[in-house]
Design a protein around this motif. Structure first.
Motif, PDB file in Angstrom:
ATOM      1  N   TYR A  42       0.827  -1.208   0.000  1.00  0.00           N
ATOM      2  CA  TYR A  42       0.000   0.000   0.000  1.00  0.00           C
ATOM      3  C   TYR A  42       0.858   1.254   0.000  1.00  0.00           C
ATOM      4  O   TYR A  42       1.844   1.357   0.727  1.00  0.00           O
ATOM      5  CB  TYR A  42      -0.903   0.033   1.239  1.00  0.00           C
ATOM      6  CG  TYR A  42      -1.516   1.387   1.502  1.00  0.00           C
ATOM      7  CD1 TYR A  42      -2.660   1.808   0.822  1.00  0.00           C
ATOM      8  CD2 TYR A  42      -0.931   2.273   2.413  1.00  0.00           C
ATOM      9  CE1 TYR A  42      -3.216   3.054   1.049  1.00  0.00           C
ATOM     10  CE2 TYR A  42      -1.478   3.526   2.646  1.00  0.00           C
ATOM     11  CZ  TYR A  42      -2.621   3.913   1.970  1.00  0.00           C
ATOM     12  OH  TYR A  42      -3.166   5.161   2.194  1.00  0.00           O
ATOM     13  N   ASN A  60      -5.696   1.699  -1.518  1.00  0.00           N
ATOM     14  CA  ASN A  60      -6.844   1.641  -0.610  1.00  0.00           C
ATOM     15  C   ASN A  60      -6.417   0.901   0.655  1.00  0.00           C
ATOM     16  O   ASN A  60      -6.236  -0.308   0.646  1.00  0.00           O
ATOM     17  CB  ASN A  60      -8.012   0.917  -1.281  1.00  0.00           C
ATOM     18  CG  ASN A  60      -9.265   0.900  -0.410  1.00  0.00           C
ATOM     19  OD1 ASN A  60      -9.237   1.298   0.759  1.00  0.00           O
ATOM     20  ND2 ASN A  60     -10.367   0.442  -0.971  1.00  0.00           N
ATOM     21  N   LEU A  61      -6.262   1.637   1.747  1.00  0.00           N
ATOM     22  CA  LEU A  61      -5.770   1.045   2.990  1.00  0.00           C
ATOM     23  C   LEU A  61      -6.693  -0.050   3.510  1.00  0.00           C
ATOM     24  O   LEU A  61      -6.233  -0.996   4.174  1.00  0.00           O
ATOM     25  CB  LEU A  61      -5.599   2.144   4.053  1.00  0.00           C
ATOM     26  CG  LEU A  61      -4.881   1.739   5.346  1.00  0.00           C
ATOM     27  CD1 LEU A  61      -3.454   1.287   5.051  1.00  0.00           C
ATOM     28  CD2 LEU A  61      -4.869   2.896   6.342  1.00  0.00           C
ATOM     29  N   ASN A  62      -7.981   0.029   3.216  1.00  0.00           N
ATOM     30  CA  ASN A  62      -8.938  -0.978   3.687  1.00  0.00           C
ATOM     31  C   ASN A  62      -8.605  -2.373   3.174  1.00  0.00           C
ATOM     32  O   ASN A  62      -9.017  -3.377   3.782  1.00  0.00           O
ATOM     33  CB  ASN A  62     -10.370  -0.605   3.265  1.00  0.00           C
ATOM     34  CG  ASN A  62     -10.855   0.653   3.953  1.00  0.00           C
ATOM     35  OD1 ASN A  62     -10.390   0.983   5.039  1.00  0.00           O
ATOM     36  ND2 ASN A  62     -11.776   1.368   3.331  1.00  0.00           N
ATOM     37  N   ASN A  63      -7.879  -2.463   2.072  1.00  0.00           N
ATOM     38  CA  ASN A  63      -7.507  -3.775   1.529  1.00  0.00           C
ATOM     39  C   ASN A  63      -6.546  -4.538   2.434  1.00  0.00           C
ATOM     40  O   ASN A  63      -6.329  -5.731   2.252  1.00  0.00           O
ATOM     41  CB  ASN A  63      -6.881  -3.622   0.141  1.00  0.00           C
ATOM     42  CG  ASN A  63      -7.905  -3.275  -0.926  1.00  0.00           C
ATOM     43  OD1 ASN A  63      -9.102  -3.547  -0.762  1.00  0.00           O
ATOM     44  ND2 ASN A  63      -7.457  -2.658  -2.002  1.00  0.00           N
ATOM     45  N   ASP A  65      -7.028  -4.532   5.806  1.00  0.00           N
ATOM     46  CA  ASP A  65      -7.717  -4.696   7.095  1.00  0.00           C
ATOM     47  C   ASP A  65      -7.691  -6.123   7.623  1.00  0.00           C
ATOM     48  O   ASP A  65      -7.701  -6.339   8.838  1.00  0.00           O
ATOM     49  CB  ASP A  65      -9.179  -4.233   6.985  1.00  0.00           C
ATOM     50  CG  ASP A  65      -9.309  -2.715   7.018  1.00  0.00           C
ATOM     51  OD1 ASP A  65      -8.275  -2.036   7.173  1.00  0.00           O
ATOM     52  OD2 ASP A  65     -10.437  -2.208   6.873  1.00  0.00           O
ATOM     53  N   ASN A  66      -7.678  -7.097   6.731  1.00  0.00           N
ATOM     54  CA  ASN A  66      -7.802  -8.492   7.166  1.00  0.00           C
ATOM     55  C   ASN A  66      -6.512  -9.303   7.026  1.00  0.00           C
ATOM     56  O   ASN A  66      -6.543 -10.527   7.132  1.00  0.00           O
ATOM     57  CB  ASN A  66      -8.926  -9.180   6.382  1.00  0.00           C
ATOM     58  CG  ASN A  66     -10.283  -8.547   6.673  1.00  0.00           C
ATOM     59  OD1 ASN A  66     -10.627  -8.299   7.829  1.00  0.00           O
ATOM     60  ND2 ASN A  66     -11.056  -8.275   5.624  1.00  0.00           N
ATOM     61  N   TYR A  82      -0.543   4.579  11.585  1.00  0.00           N
ATOM     62  CA  TYR A  82      -0.804   3.229  11.074  1.00  0.00           C
ATOM     63  C   TYR A  82      -0.866   2.209  12.214  1.00  0.00           C
ATOM     64  O   TYR A  82      -1.681   1.275  12.180  1.00  0.00           O
ATOM     65  CB  TYR A  82       0.268   2.830  10.057  1.00  0.00           C
ATOM     66  CG  TYR A  82       0.157   3.575   8.747  1.00  0.00           C
ATOM     67  CD1 TYR A  82      -1.024   3.545   8.009  1.00  0.00           C
ATOM     68  CD2 TYR A  82       1.232   4.299   8.240  1.00  0.00           C
ATOM     69  CE1 TYR A  82      -1.130   4.223   6.797  1.00  0.00           C
ATOM     70  CE2 TYR A  82       1.136   4.984   7.039  1.00  0.00           C
ATOM     71  CZ  TYR A  82      -0.052   4.947   6.323  1.00  0.00           C
ATOM     72  OH  TYR A  82      -0.153   5.628   5.134  1.00  0.00           O
ATOM     73  N   TYR A  85      -4.239   2.593  13.716  1.00  0.00           N
ATOM     74  CA  TYR A  85      -5.284   2.068  12.836  1.00  0.00           C
ATOM     75  C   TYR A  85      -5.345   0.544  12.884  1.00  0.00           C
ATOM     76  O   TYR A  85      -6.427  -0.051  12.892  1.00  0.00           O
ATOM     77  CB  TYR A  85      -5.011   2.540  11.400  1.00  0.00           C
ATOM     78  CG  TYR A  85      -6.028   2.045  10.385  1.00  0.00           C
ATOM     79  CD1 TYR A  85      -7.238   2.699  10.212  1.00  0.00           C
ATOM     80  CD2 TYR A  85      -5.768   0.926   9.596  1.00  0.00           C
ATOM     81  CE1 TYR A  85      -8.171   2.252   9.278  1.00  0.00           C
ATOM     82  CE2 TYR A  85      -6.678   0.466   8.668  1.00  0.00           C
ATOM     83  CZ  TYR A  85      -7.878   1.132   8.513  1.00  0.00           C
ATOM     84  OH  TYR A  85      -8.804   0.674   7.602  1.00  0.00           O
ATOM     85  N   LYS A  89      -6.859  -4.539  14.390  1.00  0.00           N
ATOM     86  CA  LYS A  89      -7.247  -5.207  13.149  1.00  0.00           C
ATOM     87  C   LYS A  89      -6.323  -6.387  12.857  1.00  0.00           C
ATOM     88  O   LYS A  89      -6.756  -7.533  12.802  1.00  0.00           O
ATOM     89  CB  LYS A  89      -7.221  -4.217  11.971  1.00  0.00           C
ATOM     90  CG  LYS A  89      -8.273  -3.099  12.051  1.00  0.00           C
ATOM     91  CD  LYS A  89      -8.151  -2.157  10.858  1.00  0.00           C
ATOM     92  CE  LYS A  89      -9.147  -1.007  10.949  1.00  0.00           C
ATOM     93  NZ  LYS A  89     -10.538  -1.451  10.749  1.00  0.00           N
TER      94      LYS A  89
END
Length: 325
Positions: A42, A60-63, A65-66, A82, A85, A89
């Motif tokens: 990212y 896209n930082l949400n990518n 998340d997992n 970071y 955040y 997670k």
């Protein structure tokens, strides 16, 4: 199931934040690890071209998340955001030093609970160098007598080579925070408590502060630290004990001991020099690989250390406080 065991029972997905020189070095190592089947890289700006193999690029930082593990290797000022955040997670976080650049960030990380702190590993890869390992061995040896004084010198010509270097007032963007934090972390690890008495900086290459001289004090000894990005590549240390003197001269460790050596006239003379070790050349280069291996080994054995976490953020705090004086 513990987060560590959960990571180990399936192929891992990891995220890498940033795509600078250090991130690329990390990616070279991660691509070789068989337990990782997907790597998300990212950065905020779009990539000019996609990477190949098991590496996927995203802005896209949400990518991320997992993913199982996040590697944070972005600009120093962004590390804390970071960590904040991803702390709830990702299962684990590998973060380049420093973890903080402000005192309020230190307060937040210091107040994390025990379990949260054991999810975060800060990379101080110099601690895995032969240079630091051998110095630590001698500093903790009782054979040398009491520690009296220590002086470290490290330099190379980065300031003249890097023409695009941005000007910054952030201490972690200049030599004290960028290189000096490795030494501060090392001193805190060995001495438990260290105080910076005074410090001076210079702009030899007329860019960021590229040369620094720091005066330090531990419980029973004094020391100095000279660092420069504007001189010849050189690494040197001299350590005075009550029964010996140790000199780390680039790749050699020389020892002068014992204290009480006399001439035929009964006068003190310098004892004969002994080469007690010879370090391999380029002994810093493989330290990132060793640090990442240690990180995964610690995950495997559920041994990520709160002590190391606290040591890392306290190392940054020492420099933040120094910058305010």
């Amino acid at each position: 199931m513990s987060p560590a065991r959960d990571v180990l029972v399936h192929k891992m997905q990891v995220g890498v934040i940033g795509y600078g020189n250090q991130s690329r070095k990390i990616l070279i190592i991660l691509k070789k690890l068989k337990m990782i089947n997907k790597i998300f890289v990212y950065k905020k700006k779009k990539f000019k071209k996609d990477l190949t193999g098991k590496i996927m690029t995203t802005n896209n930082l949400n990518n991320l998340d997992n993913v199982d593990i996040v590697f944070i290797s972005s600009s120093s000022e962004s590390h804390f955001a970071y960590i904040k955040y991803f702390i709830n997670k990702s299962k684990f976080i590998f973060c380049e030093k420093p973890g903080i650049t402000k005192l309020n960030e230190w307060n937040f990380l210091n107040n994390l609970n025990y379990s949260q702190k054991r999810k975060v590993y800060f990379n101080f890869n110099y601690n895995f160098s032969e240079y630091f390992l051998n110095i630590a061995k001698e500093l903790t040896s009782k054979n040398n007598g009491k520690l009296i004084n220590f002086s470290f010198y490290a330099s190379h010509g980065k300031a003249f080579k890097n023409k695009k270097q941005k000007i910054s007032n952030n201490i972690f963007e200049n030599i004290q925070g960028n290189l000096g934090i490795h030494y501060i972390n090392f001193f805190l690890r060995i001495f438990k408590n260290i105080k910076i008495i005074n410090s001076h900086t210079m702009n030899v290459a007329k860019k960021n502060k590229d040369t620094s001289f720091i005066y330090l004090k531990s419980k029973n000894s004094f020391g100095t630290l000279f660092l420069s990005y504007a001189s010849v590549a050189f690494k040197y240390a001299i350590i005075h004990f009550s029964n010996s003197i140790l000199i780390f001269d680039n790749n050699h460790i020389k020892k002068y001991s014992p204290r009480d050596v006399f001439s035929n006239n009964g006068l003190f003379v310098t004892p004969k020099k002994k080469i007690i070790n010879k370090l391999k050349k380029n002994h810093i280069q493989k330290t990132l690989d060793l640090s990442i291996k240690f990180f995964f080994k610690s995950i495997n054995n559920n041994l990520l250390s709160v002590k190391d976490f606290n040591l890392a953020i306290n190392s940054a705090k020492v420099l933040i406080n120094m910058s305010k004086n």
